[in-house]
Scaffold this motif. Structure first.
Motif, PDB file in Angstrom:
ATOM      1  N   ASP B  12       0.826  -1.059  -0.185  1.00 24.50           N
ATOM      2  CA  ASP B  12       0.103  -0.161  -0.037  1.00 24.50           C
ATOM      3  C   ASP B  12       0.841   1.361  -0.099  1.00 24.50           C
ATOM      4  O   ASP B  12       1.513   1.352   0.900  1.00 24.50           O
ATOM      5  CB  ASP B  12      -0.762   0.109   1.291  1.00 24.50           C
ATOM      6  CG  ASP B  12      -1.918   1.072   1.206  1.00 24.50           C
ATOM      7  OD1 ASP B  12      -1.773   2.051   0.517  1.00 24.50           O
ATOM      8  OD2 ASP B  12      -2.888   0.771   1.897  1.00 24.50           O
ATOM      9  N   PRO B  33       3.366  -4.682   9.075  1.00 25.91           N
ATOM     10  CA  PRO B  33       2.125  -5.842   9.500  1.00 25.91           C
ATOM     11  C   PRO B  33       0.634  -5.162   9.282  1.00 25.91           C
ATOM     12  O   PRO B  33       0.709  -3.960   9.619  1.00 25.91           O
ATOM     13  CB  PRO B  33       2.569  -5.989  11.019  1.00 25.91           C
ATOM     14  CG  PRO B  33       3.446  -4.739  11.343  1.00 25.91           C
ATOM     15  CD  PRO B  33       4.143  -4.439  10.123  1.00 25.91           C
ATOM     16  N   GLY B  34      -0.363  -5.740   9.090  1.00 26.36           N
ATOM     17  CA  GLY B  34      -1.574  -5.333   9.327  1.00 26.36           C
ATOM     18  C   GLY B  34      -1.966  -4.366   7.916  1.00 26.36           C
ATOM     19  O   GLY B  34      -3.173  -3.957   8.065  1.00 26.36           O
ATOM     20  N   VAL B  35      -1.047  -4.341   7.207  1.00 30.28           N
ATOM     21  CA  VAL B  35      -1.515  -3.341   5.878  1.00 30.28           C
ATOM     22  C   VAL B  35      -1.610  -4.249   4.690  1.00 30.28           C
ATOM     23  O   VAL B  35      -0.649  -4.687   4.152  1.00 30.28           O
ATOM     24  CB  VAL B  35      -0.448  -2.395   5.439  1.00 30.28           C
ATOM     25  CG1 VAL B  35      -0.892  -1.334   4.622  1.00 30.28           C
ATOM     26  CG2 VAL B  35      -0.199  -1.601   6.897  1.00 30.28           C
ATOM     27  N   PRO B  36      -3.048  -4.462   4.241  1.00 34.49           N
ATOM     28  CA  PRO B  36      -3.310  -5.234   3.148  1.00 34.49           C
ATOM     29  C   PRO B  36      -2.615  -4.776   1.888  1.00 34.49           C
ATOM     30  O   PRO B  36      -2.711  -3.309   1.646  1.00 34.49           O
ATOM     31  CB  PRO B  36      -4.574  -5.502   2.984  1.00 34.49           C
ATOM     32  CG  PRO B  36      -5.341  -4.315   3.818  1.00 34.49           C
ATOM     33  CD  PRO B  36      -4.110  -3.926   4.820  1.00 34.49           C
ATOM     34  N   VAL B  38      -2.245  -3.804  -2.141  1.00 37.22           N
ATOM     35  CA  VAL B  38      -3.165  -3.098  -3.016  1.00 37.22           C
ATOM     36  C   VAL B  38      -2.979  -3.280  -4.505  1.00 37.22           C
ATOM     37  O   VAL B  38      -1.746  -3.464  -4.758  1.00 37.22           O
ATOM     38  CB  VAL B  38      -3.729  -1.691  -2.731  1.00 37.22           C
ATOM     39  CG1 VAL B  38      -4.332  -1.546  -1.418  1.00 37.22           C
ATOM     40  CG2 VAL B  38      -2.523  -0.824  -2.783  1.00 37.22           C
TER      41      VAL B  38
END
Lengths: 692, 264
Positions: B12, B33-36, B38
């Motif tokens: 992202d 971590p925790g960032v999808p 895109v």
């Protein structure tokens, strides 16, 4: 002889009576049937469950006039006038049936006339007539002299005021001429008798008195019939429709939205008047344009183009304008020949496009879904879901939305939460790093879950409150876990912005996650998450016990599990978040918690509890830019806070908190006023002596 | 007309700069971590360009993405926007390929699909930003390429493309089939709406590996790669700020003008 018993130009009075009645009632029915057919243009919706509750609620609400009395404030006492007129109208209605219908039309006068009952009831009506007249005078002064913001001056209102006034006058005159013609000297009914005494002394001949009585009687009858014909053709249709609307009122969670059926469709939401449900169209009939919504709408008060009053009024006008054509088209396919309708259309003016000509996109996007309009509406109109239905069409079918809304929705779709870019200083899962929290991994189970919410996990200011929350819960010995990274947005911002399918995806995804961890109880810190999980997830198979943390803390305090021992000598005011208050009726618990703290002084804002004024952040408006050139809603709310003289404004919603922080900073009064989350105040009362 | 869009999944780019971390030893970016991840912003514009052409001329859009299993999300995203189909190109041999290797895999997949009129790529990937794959791919496919498009229109068997240049745009015409790389100036991608969004979730994206594509091992041999990363670092940016003041705004502006004058 009663006026109906006489013969006029060789025609028996009875014939005239019933002929007039048939004409008037025919005109009444014709209009009502027309309105019914228009209403049925709307889509299906089931509002027939729980009949007993519906009837009961309708009667309680209308007979007691709670519907109008609930809105009475020191500044606006019009509801009292309405209640008076309503009750008196009921008395007159019964009186008309007995004295004009039964005694006149059915010839039962000999049984009724000159009985003590007649005298007693007429006396009551005399008092009623005085009260109504007084109410009418006040109403006229309000409309034409004081001109409060919520009312629009209209000819309709003037006509109806005059009509009611003439009914009152004719009632008393009728009594008086009757008594005078009969030569009765009585003291009851008071007004009629007094006037009769005056007439008797005036030296009018018996013939004149009798003729005048008949004249007045028939005129009275005509005005009553005129009223019957006029009511369904004016905004006073609400006299009929508001009862029906009270019967069909929503019974489930407040301000609920209906899901969109998952079918291959060309269009979604509402773009044409017939896309609304019949209940939405009934709402339009129920509106009396009283404007209570207009003066309670944060969008309207802050200078945006949206006015819930004008919104409903324009839709009604549009329905009446476009409806006949739609009905003709409906029947056209079956009975009227195709050629006829085809030659018809070009000559007609082109139909208005609802989104654009009747309601503008700007108006549709200005709503914060705070629900203040519906709270004060005396006739159960559901404004908010109509706005959302229009948004659904704009977003799902036309792909038209403010750029800021699009950006938020794109984030929801591709990132799983509405925050992106520089605002997400802390990222989901990150804040948990050194708190020793139980973060659920795949396969883990937990009975109680603390649902953090995107804002509480991602926005720096709100993370502070979230950290406070975890410490308070731990101190109270609450056994809980968090989802960490696997917690997606609850879907509320998408749903309120009309992006329904994204909401459904998020709901299903979250429910699956929650179920996979065997979660039974959820502690929500954000009222939007709370409302969504508690009231909207059950429809998608998610049945969890959801508490808002303010409820939990109130409970912990009352059971002595959380001791708020430190004195906080501070003047506080509490701001009711819309989605906690109006949506879920949680007003008491946050106040109980604040009052349990020694030394605090809780000041109430003028607009509080169910009439609380929105912070400006609901309905996706945390991300959607306010219309340029208008006042910011959060600044208006800040002014309310400042009037209380409080040093701290406490709220229980991450959006509200941000909105206050922003408005305080904008005004540069950060030294004298702080915005705090309820849980931060609780933590301060547990551990420190000052609130800073 | 049949369009094939190549789309890449990237970290992202909207994460705060402070969160961006690399491993200088392994010369790799560490996913936060925790960032999808895109879809690359430029590739999303390419999908948008394809959808606009489809709106006008009908036809079929096929999306290709090379990457991990997660990259199926990119294809699903494109399908929810309006694409019809997609294939995930996944194989351990595809990991860390350079532009030539990537172009080879994509070319094989495009040839396998066949019957295309237009291939669309983003002008560059939003992570490495090399901007080479599109041109190399066109070369391998033996079709014309137009880069940096800000508008693509189809007329019969030719394309009219507005191509960005430093002071505006030039209009080019190209025969089909042809490859076009798309720039952000084409406009905002549509918001995936309607039922597509719901339907695509359960859609299975077929996976093609090296064998399915018949990729040549030599082209995937990393020892023979055309590009080598010799070092990776996060650029440090130093900002010095001098506050120019004055007793009146006018004076402050005059002082500022003097300071600027010294620099030029």
């Amino acid at each position: 002889m009663s006026p109906v018993g006489a013969t006029y130009w060789g025609i028996p009075g009875y014939v005239i009576f019933w002929a007039l009645f048939a004409i008037a009632f025919g005109l009444f029915l014709q209009r009502v049937y027309f309105l019914y057919r228009l209403m049925r243009l709307g889509k299906q919706e089931n509002r027939f469950g729980r009949i007993g509750e519906r009837v009961g609620g309708m009667l309680v609400e209308t007979v007691s006039q709670w519907c109008s009395l609930k809105t009475v404030t020191p500044k606006d006492r019009a509801g009292i006038g309405h209640a008076l007129v309503f009750w008196c109208f009921c008395l007159f209605f019964v009186g008309y049936i007995i004295f004009i219908g039964l005694a006149g039309g059915f010839g039962l006068a000999p049984l009724i006339a000159r009985t003590p009952f007649e005298t007693a009831y007429s006396s009551i009506l005399d008092v009623a007539a005085v009260l109504v007249t007084l109410a009418l005078i006040v109403a006229a002064i309000r409309r034409y002299v004081l001109r409060p913001q919520r009312l629009v001056p209209s000819a309709e209102a003037a006509i109806i005021l005059l009509m009611i006034f003439s009914l009152m006058v004719l009632h008393v005159l009728g009594e008086a001429f009757d008594l005078a013609a009969r030569g009765v000297h009585a003291s009851w009914p008071p007004l009629g008798a007094a006037l009769a005494g005056f007439l008797s002394r005036s030296g009018l001949s018996q013939g004149t008195l009798e003729a005048s009585y008949r004249g007045v009687w028939w005129l009275h009858y005509l005005v009553i019939l005129g009223f019957l014909v006029y009511v369904p053709r004016s905004k006073h249709l609400h006299i009929l429709a508001s009862f029906v609307n009270a019967f069909f009122r929503p019974l489930g969670p407040r301000l609920a939205l209906a899901p969109i059926a998952l079918e291959e469709q060309e269009t979604f939401g509402v773009s044409k008047i017939q896309d609304f449900t019949w209940k939405d169209l009934l709402d339009l009939y129920a509106c009396a344009v009283c404007g209570r919504c207009h003066v309670n709408c944060p969008a309207q008060l802050s200078g945006k183009s949206l006015s819930p009053r004008e919104f409903i009024r324009s839709l009604k006008e549009h329905l009446l304008e476009a409806g006949p054509g739609l009905l003709a088209r409906q029947t056209g396919t079956s009975s009227v020949s195709q050629a006829e309708t085809q030659t018809d259309t070009p000559t007609k003016t082109p139909l208005k496009t609802m989104i654009g000509d009747v309601v503008t996109e700007e108006e549709i996007w200005a709503c914060t879904t705070c629900g203040a309009c519906q709270e004060v509406c005396p006739v159960n109109i559901e404004h908010v879901r109509k706005i959302i239905d229009l948004r659904r069409n704009l977003v799902l079918t036309q792909e038209k939305m403010p750029e800021t809304a699009r950006a938020m929705l794109r984030n929801m779709q591709s990132r799983g939460h509405p925050w992106a870019g520089i605002q997400s200083l802390r990222l989901r899962g990150d804040w948990t790093s050194d708190l020793g929290l139980r973060i659920l991994a795949e396969g883990d189970s937990a009975n109680t879950l603390f649902w953090v919410g995107c804002t509480g996990a991602l926005v720096e200011r709100n993370v502070v409150a979230t950290l406070s929350m975890t410490r308070v819960l731990k101190a109270a010995g609450v056994d809980f876990a968090v989802l960490g990274e696997s917690e997606a947005c609850c879907g509320d911002p998408a749903r309120r912005a009309g992006y329904e399918f994204q909401f459904q995806i998020m709901a299903e995804q979250n429910i699956e996650t929650l179920k996979s961890h065997n979660v039974r109880e959820i502690i929500a810190s954000c009222p939007h998450c709370y409302n969504t999980i508690r009231n909207e997830y059950p429809r998608y198979g998610g049945d969890f016990k959801v508490v808002h943390y303010s409820q939990l803390i109130a409970d912990l305090v009352s059971h002595g599990k959380l001791r708020l021992t430190n004195e906080l000598s501070s003047r506080l005011t509490y701001h009711d978040p819309c989605y906690l208050g109006r949506y879920n009726s949680i007003y008491l618990e946050p106040r109980q918690v604040l009052q349990a703290i020694p030394g605090t002084k809780l000041e109430e804002m003028e607009r509080s509890r169910n009439t609380s004024f929105c912070c400006g952040g609901g309905g996706g408006h945390m991300w959607i830019e306010e219309q340029p050139g208008t006042t910011k809603i959060n600044q208006m709310r800040l002014a309310d806070v400042l009037k209380t003289g409080a040093e701290t404004v406490v709220t229980a919603c991450p959006y509200c908190l941000q909105m206050f922080e922003e408005s305080i900073e904008h005004k540069g009064i950060g030294d004298s006023l702080k915005a705090r989350d309820l849980v931060e105040v609780v933590e301060a009362a547990m551990t420190q002596s000052r609130l800073d | 007309m049949n369009t094939i869009v190549c789309a890449k999944q990237v970290l992202d780019p909207e994460i705060p700069p402070a969160r961006f971390k690399i491993d200088p030893e392994a010369k790799q970016v560490i996913p936060p971590p925790g960032v999808p991840p895109v879809i690359s912003v430029y590739d999303e514009r390419a999908v948008e360009a394809a959808c606009r052409l489809k709106d006008k001329h009908n036809g079929k859009i096929t999306v290709l993405s090379m990457g991990s299993e997660k990259a199926a999300d990119v294809i699903k995203h494109a399908i929810s926007m309006g694409a019809d189909d997609g294939f995930l190109l996944q194989d351990p041999a595809f990991e860390d390929l350079d532009s030539f290797g990537t172009a080879h895999v994509l070319a094989k997949a495009i040839q396998k699909i066949g019957g295309y009129d237009l291939v669309l790529c983003g002008r560059q990937a939003a992570d490495w930003g090399a901007g080479q794959v599109g041109s190399i791919l066109a070369e391998m496919l033996g079709i014309p390429v137009v880069t940096l498009a800000c508008d693509v229109q189809a007329e019969d068997k030719t394309l009219r493309i507005k191509r960005l240049v430093s002071d505006g745009y030039e209009v080019l015409q190209a025969p089909m089939p042809c490859l076009v790389t798309v720039s952000t100036e084409i406009g905002m991608p549509r918001l995936p709406a309607g039922v597509r969004l719901m339907m695509v979730r359960k859609k299975q994206i077929p996976i093609w590996n090296a064998q399915d594509l018949g990729a040549e091992p030599a082209q995937l041999d990393k020892t023979k790669a055309h590009m080598e990363i010799t070092g990776l670092s996060v650029p440090t940016r130093k900002t010095e700020c001098e506050l120019i003041t004055g007793s009146t705004p006018g004076e402050a502006a005059a002082n500022l003008a003097l300071e600027i004058a010294k620099l030029i």
